[in-house]
Enzyme design. Structure first.
Site, PDB file in Angstrom:
ATOM      1  CG  ASN A  11       8.022  -2.993  13.942  1.00 57.94           C
ATOM      2  OD1 ASN A  11       9.068  -2.503  14.368  1.00 57.94           O
ATOM      3  ND2 ASN A  11       7.205  -3.700  14.707  1.00 57.94           N
ATOM      4  CG  ASN A  70      12.355  -5.663  16.525  1.00 61.02           C
ATOM      5  OD1 ASN A  70      13.467  -6.164  16.640  1.00 61.02           O
ATOM      6  ND2 ASN A  70      11.402  -5.831  17.413  1.00 61.02           N
ATOM      7  N   PRO A  71      15.380  -4.385  15.317  1.00 65.49           N
ATOM      8  CG  PRO A  71      17.027  -3.925  16.926  1.00 65.49           C
ATOM      9  CD  PRO A  71      15.532  -3.915  16.713  1.00 65.49           C
ATOM     10  CB  SER A  72      14.098  -9.135  14.790  1.00 67.61           C
ATOM     11  OG  SER A  72      12.862  -8.456  14.628  1.00 67.61           O
ATOM     12  CB  SER A 118       2.586  -4.371  20.784  1.00 68.14           C
ATOM     13  OG  SER A 118       1.734  -3.274  21.090  1.00 68.14           O
ATOM     14  CG  HIS A 146       3.634  -8.064  21.521  1.00 65.78           C
ATOM     15  ND1 HIS A 146       4.722  -7.693  22.279  1.00 65.78           N
ATOM     16  CD2 HIS A 146       4.069  -8.061  20.225  1.00 65.78           C
ATOM     17  CE1 HIS A 146       5.758  -7.469  21.491  1.00 65.78           C
ATOM     18  NE2 HIS A 146       5.389  -7.691  20.249  1.00 65.78           N
ATOM     19  N   GLY A 201       3.487  -0.761  19.136  1.00 65.14           N
ATOM     20  CA  GLY A 201       2.380   0.176  18.986  1.00 65.14           C
ATOM     21  C   GLY A 201       1.900   0.720  20.317  1.00 65.14           C
TER      22      GLY A 201
END
Length: 370
Positions: free
Chosen positions: A194, A215-217, A299, A348, A301
């Site tokens: 990220n 992440n697209p967010s 998550s 998560h 990760g």
């Protein structure tokens, strides 16, 4: 079921592998191997906290006669953190049989977990108008041609053998003042999460990046949907610090599809190469671990750790400490992220994921460095 080949470890001598591992330490501040042995074999008498501790910290300890100090834990969680750290200080040895067993279990669970060409979407494993199911919804979309055209023509992870040594870098503040950067950069392949900052923390986190997630967010939150020139400029500047691949979960949710063309077309640099993660691969990893107790969404990760087991001979983790405190010789606070002020996420199950990672560490399947 798809079978997988034996681990191609013996193309090098065992001695070479041992020598390579000896350059990587569980505590990246430790340079001398003799010092490592002294630290890991030290007695309780050797682990006394400094005598100049503040009253706020010394209150965690039982009254002492000056020769022996013990932690008096306020709750079970703090005791658990201390036990975690104690386990991670012991010498670690890779267990090739255990690694192969986990790989076999993944492969037998679903075929894409044994096929490295299914980790990323490319034009050989997709086709226009193919149904693509999102990770967190049961709905599907017909793959549009404009998105298909952004996919690489062949698998960008294509290789005959696994990477010899990989590092997966979490974003915990435990990395601060760790001096792990050189150790991280020695690995053949480095996964990062990220868009974590690199250059201003390079002594602690290194600079090498082979696959970095976004992440697209982040496009919505950080770059305001890339609607203004200033945000597009910042987007290009930020992601240009990475090499290799920029991995985007393009199909986590149905709505993500509307951001994907902008994510690709707004980037004008030569590196990294933007790719879309295969949602079926992510879903299968998530389902595999759900059956083993991880019921919340994984998550990024933890997903990368499973992926690394699939593509790497050895997996080393850095920056995986999803707690806000540490209990070593002294009690210390830990930032959630080493590079920003983000607070702990409850989406998560970080503590449950770490419980699994600790067990994999003990089994010699991966190594956690803190």
């Amino acid at each position: 079921m798809t079978s997988i080949e034996p681990v191609p470890l013996y193309r090098d001598t065992i001695g070479t592998m041992v020598d390579h591992r000896e350059t990587l330490h569980a505590n990246c501040l430790i340079i001398d191997d003799e010092e490592v042995k002294q630290n890991t074999n030290s007695t309780l008498h050797d682990q006394s906290p400094p005598t100049n501790m503040t009253n706020g910290t010394i209150s965690h300890l039982l009254p002492s006669n000056g020769t022996l100090k013990l932690w008096k834990f306020n709750d079970v969680e703090n005791q658990q953190l201390y036990l975690y750290e104690s386990l991670l200080k012991h010498n670690w040895t890779v267990d090739l049989k255990a690694i192969q067993t986990l790989r076999q279990q993944l492969s037998e669970y679903r075929s894409e977990l044994g096929d490295r060409s299914e980790i990323i979407l490319h034009q050989r494993n997709t086709k226009v108008k193919q149904k693509i199911y999102s990770v967190f919804r049961k709905s599907a979309i017909a793959l549009p041609r404009n998105i298909f055209n952004f996919f690489p023509k062949t698998d960008p992870l294509n290789q005959e053998t696994r990477y010899r040594s990989c590092a997966v870098i979490g974003n915990s503040g435990v990395l601060l003042n760790s001096s792990c950067g050189n150790d991280i950069d020695k690995h053949d392949f480095v996964f990062r999460c990220n868009l974590a900052s690199l250059s201003q923390f390079k002594i602690d986190v290194g600079m090498k990046s082979s696959l970095t997630t976004m992440n697209p967010s982040l496009v919505a939150r950080t770059y305001k949907e890339l609607k203004k020139a200033e945000d597009v400029r910042q987007y290009n500047q930020d992601i240009s610090q990475y090499d290799g691949l920029l991995w985007v979960p393009c199909f986590n949710y149905p709505g993500d599809i509307y951001r994907i063309p902008k994510i690709f077309s707004s980037f004008k640099g030569k590196k990294p190469k933007i790719v879309c993660g295969n949602p079926q691969h992510f879903r299968s990893v998530m389902d595999f671990w759900k059956e083993r107790g991880l019921t919340n969404p994984l998550s990024t990760g933890f997903y990368l750790v499973s992926t690394a087991v699939q593509v790497c001979d050895e997996v080393h983790l850095y920056g995986f400490w999803p707690f806000l405190e540490r209990y070593g010789d002294i009690k210390s606070d830990v930032m959630y992220h080493y590079f920003d002020n983000m607070t702990l996420s409850h989406v998560h199950s970080m503590d449950e994921e770490f419980n699994i990672l600790i067990q994999l560490h003990i089994r010699g399947i991966l190594r956690i460095n803190i």
